[in-house]
Motif scaffolding. Structure first.
Motif: not given
Length: 492
Positions: A37-42, A225-227
């Protein structure tokens, strides 16, 4: 809501630590299901990003804070030996992955860059001379050179010595060609690519919100999901939290008693950077000096040759600062949200016992651009402000923890926190973390899967020939150093 699923391993955070652990587990247990799991997009956007750190392959060749002076004034090299040993473990593992085709061209992430220490003043020269005498006989430090001759030092690092050759004060320097520059961002990307190719699932733009222990011993991981803000749930037999400063927050949410009493002190920073070929071409080394009085070890001034995406640059710094965020892209209230009844007293004790650090940070925060540039000119007398610009480095979350004598201490370095049953583990702290990621993650595996030790040992010895032994004391040291240097296309 995304339907619940079960995995063997959940890794939280898209940096070098999670990438290394994903790589190791993928080889030791290829049938295990891994979810990241990574909260940023990359991935590799925080401390593993190449512009958020100095990229030094920390092997204690040049870092003076790894050879402190004891109370009687003698230089202690034990930490330097230990860190170099750990870096060699990382080198061996990276070499194995190159040979197996799981990492690409080594020079996409590691390049030969001499490591050098430069000091001025009689006391510092005496210290460096003693340090050199103690290290030069150690096999892992073979080839280190020492000089007090300005002309020799000028040959090693001409950018430092221009306009300085006729100064009266004494100089001294050590130089070691076997140093390296590492792009941990590129390495992280490649490790995750290999893990995904082996079946791991990488969830970008997904922030873990909560960790709950289930009755059957597994962990329920709630994420969003952050988006689109779509929630989801995963259950995992084992969880590793490698989320930088946010690891503390998530371990606190897990409720494990082992995290009680821990806090983190965030320190931000900046570097001066130049990409001007006329300047960059004059300096091909990483030069470290001594930290100012009261400065944290991460603030040791250094002028670093960098190679990122095949392009050379120079960085000078770091200039320490303060931000309440635990991550560069964290929250302004991070430092407040960490407070618990169990860690309040240790944190207050740290504040009371470290006035020099607080004063240092206040001075750094108040420093003008002109003053920051003057610090560079102490290193590079001919520096021109037109060639240099400030970049913001990554956040460092230094560990604060309980201490039976002082109430609380500020600890520099990294610390693994694991539950008693080994079902969850996390990493707190900073340098030399990335350079020693492989031995740190082997430590996690050893703590959390003790019943697997005998089963995994043959494979680990295949991947890391000196696994379980000290390379510096081995008659194989020359062969191992030469073999990894050849595989990684770096100097011996």
């Amino acid at each position: 809501m995304t339907s619940s699923q079960s995995v063997d391993v959940a890794l939280i955070g898209g940096g070098i630590m999670s990438a290394t652990l994903a790589s190791l587990i993928s080889q030791l247990e290829p049938s295990w299901k891994i979810e990241i799991f990574e909260r940023l997009g990359e991935v590799a956007q925080e401390s593993s990003n190449p512009w958020n750190n100095a990229g030094t392959g920390h092997s204690a060749l040049c870092e003076l804070n790894y050879t402190p002076q004891d109370k009687d004034g003698t230089v202690n090299i034990s930490k330097a030996l230990n860190i170099n040993e750990q870096f060699q473990v990382s080198r061996q593992y990276w070499s194995h992955l190159i040979e197996k085709g799981q990492l690409t061209d080594p020079n996409t992430f590691i390049n030969s860059t001499p490591h050098m220490t430069f000091v001025r003043g009689e006391d510092n020269v005496k210290f460096l001379r003693e340090r050199y005498e103690l290290l030069k006989g150690q096999p892992l430090f073979e080839g280190m050179e020492y000089s007090e001759d300005p002309k020799v030092i000028n040959r090693w690092a001409p950018l430092l010595m221009k306009k300085r050759l006729k100064e009266d004060q004494p100089f001294a320097a050590t130089w070691q060609q076997a140093g390296t520059d590492v792009d941990f961002g590129a390495l992280t990307h490649q490790l995750f690519d290999a893990a995904e190719a082996s079946g791991a699932r990488l969830r970008l733009n997904n922030e873990v919100k909560d960790l709950t222990r289930e009755k059957d011993g597994t962990w329920r991981i709630r994420y969003r999901h952050t988006v689109g803000k779509t929630p989801g749930v995963t259950r995992a037999r084992f969880v590793f939290v490698g989320a930088g400063g946010w690891a503390l927050k998530l371990l606190q949410k897990s409720g494990i008693p082992e995290i009680k009493g821990y806090g983190v002190f965030p320190i931000s920073g900046q570097f001066l950077r130049t990409d001007n070929p006329k300047v960059v071409d004059q300096h091909k080394t990483k030069v470290y000096s001594k930290a100012a009085v009261g400065a944290p070890p991460m603030s040791v001034p250094h002028l670093d040759a960098r190679m990122v995406d095949g392009n050379p640059s120079l960085l000078f710094g770091p200039y320490a600062g303060f931000s309440p965020k635990f991550l560069k892209k964290g929250h302004w209230w991070d430092i407040i949200q960490q407070v618990r009844p169990g860690n309040l007293i240790p944190m207050l004790a740290v504040a009371k016992d470290n006035p020099d650090l607080i004063i240092y940070l206040l001075k750094e925060l108040a420093a003008s651009k002109h003053k920051k540039f003057e610090a560079l000119k102490e290193f590079v007398p001919t520096a021109d402000p037109k060639d240099w610009y400030l970049i913001t480095a990554g956040q460092r979350a230094q560990v604060m923890k309980k201490d039976p004598k002082k109430g609380g201490i500020l600890q520099f370095g990294t610390e693994v926190i694991s539950s008693a049953d080994g079902s969850i583990s996390g990493l707190l702290g900073a340098s030399p973390g990335a350079s020693t990621a492989v031995p740190i993650m082997l430590n996690v595996l050893g703590r959390c899967f003790p019943n697997k030790k005998a089963e995994w040992e043959p494979k680990l010895r295949e991947m890391i020939p000196t696994y379980g032994s000290m390379l510096n004391d081995s008659d194989r040291v020359d062969d191992v150093l030469s073999e990894t240097a050849e595989t990684l296309n770096i100097k011996r």
